[in-house]
Design an enzyme around this catalytic site. Sequence first.
Site, PDB file in Angstrom:
ATOM      1  N   HIS A  56      -5.890  17.382 -20.067  1.00 53.32           N
ATOM      2  CA  HIS A  56      -5.015  16.648 -20.987  1.00 53.32           C
ATOM      3  C   HIS A  56      -5.249  15.140 -20.903  1.00 53.32           C
ATOM      4  CE1 HIS A  56      -3.030  20.432 -21.496  1.00 53.32           C
ATOM      5  NE2 HIS A  56      -2.570  20.452 -20.262  1.00 53.32           N
ATOM      6  N   HIS A 218      -1.990  23.728 -24.627  1.00 59.26           N
ATOM      7  CA  HIS A 218      -2.916  24.656 -23.981  1.00 59.26           C
ATOM      8  C   HIS A 218      -3.491  25.631 -25.006  1.00 59.26           C
ATOM      9  CE1 HIS A 218       0.168  23.540 -20.945  1.00 59.26           C
ATOM     10  NE2 HIS A 218      -0.892  23.322 -20.210  1.00 59.26           N
TER      11      HIS A 218
END
Length: 334
Positions: A56, A218
């Site tokens: 991320h 995700h």
Amino acid sequence: MKMLINSPETVVADALWGMAAAHPELDVDVERRVVVRRDAREGGRVGLVSGGGSGHEPLHAGFVGYGMLSAACPGEVFTSPVPEQMLRAASAVEAGQGVLFVVKNYTGDVLNFQLAAELAEEDGVRVERVLVNDDVAVTDSLYTAGRRGTGATLFVEKIAGAAAEEGAPLEQVAAIARRVNEFSRSFGVALSACSTPAKGGPTFDLPDGEMELGVGIHGEPGRERRAMMPAREIAEVAVGAVLEELGDVPPADGPVLALVNGMGATPLLELYGFHAEVARLLEARGVPVARALVGNYVTSLDMAGCSVTLCRADEEMLRLWDAPVQTAALRWGR
């Protein structure tokens, strides 16, 4: 798929070695997976610790530094860090004023940060936890109970970090962090799937010509799939979903912080064009934008797409947002 890595097994460690080489102002413990600002204990500040699965970036390690996080704990790709990392980070930044854990609402993160907080308190460290759960797309998903934590994490870490830098006590830093989360809402859109190094290919199937509305960071499913649309129509869906949930947050006519966040593979040319549509929609609905940020900040590896985060900002939030910050990924005013 082609990836600029040595092996899936070493990808996180290699990235941390690179961060250490690029940012000597950070103390990067590659083996124990903790990134700490070198002056974390100076000045007797509240320590801010966050973390989560890798993939991320620049969240979270890219936000360690002056005016933001004191430390970050990177897990394996899309995998929560373990309590030992969080406990080690808390110990490294504790300066007598306590530690605030900023936790995205994903089950592994929540459980591990809770255990780490209990262990830290046994060691005599005061700990407060703030849960970020800003995503309006779905209530429960593959990784969460309740709303997911996404783009508002950036707002929480920046504003709470500025409060800590000013010397605010732990209870006050935690209170404003919770207020920022309460006043923030997000919605994400995927134009392509992300690919993890371990899998070496897309983590979910998104056919050509289709898009996922309300995707998680995700690659979790969102609200629905539709045929690809122009940016103005995508913005209408995202902004509409966010404002619908933000409607009850006072003041209803107040200004917002606006984040148009890239998911990792979307160029700035497209993100700025998308922000133009977001700004147009907000103006048409009478929502003043006090500050705007455009770029890749809370990403999902190589996913194409973006998210929109809006935060109803009072004067204190705006002052703390404007306060100086100097991290690997966010810096102004110094």
